[in-house]
Design a protein around this motif. Structure first.
Motif, mmCIF file in Angstrom:
data_model
loop_
_atom_site.group_PDB
_atom_site.id
_atom_site.type_symbol
_atom_site.label_atom_id
_atom_site.label_comp_id
_atom_site.label_asym_id
_atom_site.label_seq_id
_atom_site.Cartn_x
_atom_site.Cartn_y
_atom_site.Cartn_z
ATOM 1 N N TRP A 1 0.746 -1.348 -0.057
ATOM 2 C CA TRP A 1 0.180 -0.058 0.009
ATOM 3 C C TRP A 1 0.896 1.178 -0.099
ATOM 4 N N GLN A 2 2.012 1.179 0.678
ATOM 5 C CA GLN A 2 3.032 2.405 0.765
ATOM 6 C C GLN A 2 3.626 2.805 -0.799
ATOM 7 N N VAL A 3 3.932 1.657 -1.587
ATOM 8 C CA VAL A 3 4.343 1.982 -2.877
ATOM 9 C C VAL A 3 3.077 2.561 -3.764
ATOM 10 N N LYS B 1 0.719 7.185 -6.317
ATOM 11 C CA LYS B 1 -0.360 8.059 -6.992
ATOM 12 C C LYS B 1 -0.131 9.438 -6.617
ATOM 13 N N ASN B 2 0.473 9.727 -5.373
ATOM 14 C CA ASN B 2 0.869 11.074 -4.988
ATOM 15 C C ASN B 2 2.021 11.864 -5.642
ATOM 16 N N ALA B 3 2.657 10.957 -6.556
ATOM 17 C CA ALA B 3 3.957 11.317 -7.405
ATOM 18 C C ALA B 3 3.352 11.954 -8.653
ATOM 19 N N ASP C 1 -7.406 13.741 -5.187
ATOM 20 C CA ASP C 1 -8.601 13.730 -4.652
ATOM 21 C C ASP C 1 -8.361 13.474 -2.873
ATOM 22 N N VAL C 2 -9.323 13.652 -2.273
ATOM 23 C CA VAL C 2 -9.383 13.335 -1.023
ATOM 24 C C VAL C 2 -9.181 12.008 -0.619
ATOM 25 N N LYS D 1 -4.149 7.916 3.721
ATOM 26 C CA LYS D 1 -3.357 6.721 3.917
ATOM 27 C C LYS D 1 -3.991 5.361 4.588
ATOM 28 N N LEU D 2 -5.013 5.801 5.306
ATOM 29 C CA LEU D 2 -5.866 4.609 6.105
ATOM 30 C C LEU D 2 -6.776 3.814 5.035
#
Length: 103
Positions: free
Chosen positions: A24-26, A31-33, A39-40, A45-46
Motif C-alpha cells: 500500500w505504501q508504494v 499516486k501522490n507522485a 482527490d481526498v 493513507k488509512l
C-alpha cells in the motif's frame, strides 16, 4: 456488497482473478507522485491500508475464483508478460484436454 451485486445480476464467475499486488505504501507514493491534483481519497493513507487488507483477504479466501497474485512492483511489461504466460498456459492446457477446438 460486490458479491451480492454479482449474484443479483447473474455475472458469470471468472476462471481466475489477476491481482496486481503492491504494498500500500508504494501505491500511495506512486499516486501522490502524479502531476495531477489528488482527490481526498487518494490522500488518505488509512484508506490505502484498509483497501490492501481487504483485497489480500479476498485473494486468500479465493472470493469468486482463484486469485493469481502478480507482483505489481515490477515494470508494466514484466507484469503483462507474467499474465500472458499464465493465460497462454491455461489455453494450451484446455486445448490439450479437448476443451477448446483447435483444427
Amino acid at each position: 456488497r460486490g458479491l451480492e451485486f454479482a449474484k443479483l445480476f447473474q455475472i458469470e464467475k471468472p476462471d481466475k482473478i489477476f491481482y496486481l499486488k503492491i504494498p500500500w505504501q508504494v501505491g500511495f507514493e506512486r499516486k501522490n507522485a502524479e502531476k495531477r491534483q489528488s482527490d481526498v481519497h487518494e490522500k488518505d493513507k488509512l484508506l490505502y491500508q484498509k483497501t490492501a487488507k481487504l483485497y489480500n483477504h479476498f485473494a486468500k479466501k479465493k472470493i469468486l475464483a482463484p486469485w493469481i497474485m502478480i507482483d505489481a512492483t515490477q515494470t508494466p511489461q514484466q507484469e503483462a508478460q507474467k499474465i500472458l504466460t499464465i493465460i497462454l498456459k491455461d489455453l494450451e492446457q484446455q486445448r490439450w484436454l479437448g476443451l477448446i477446438y483447435h483444427p
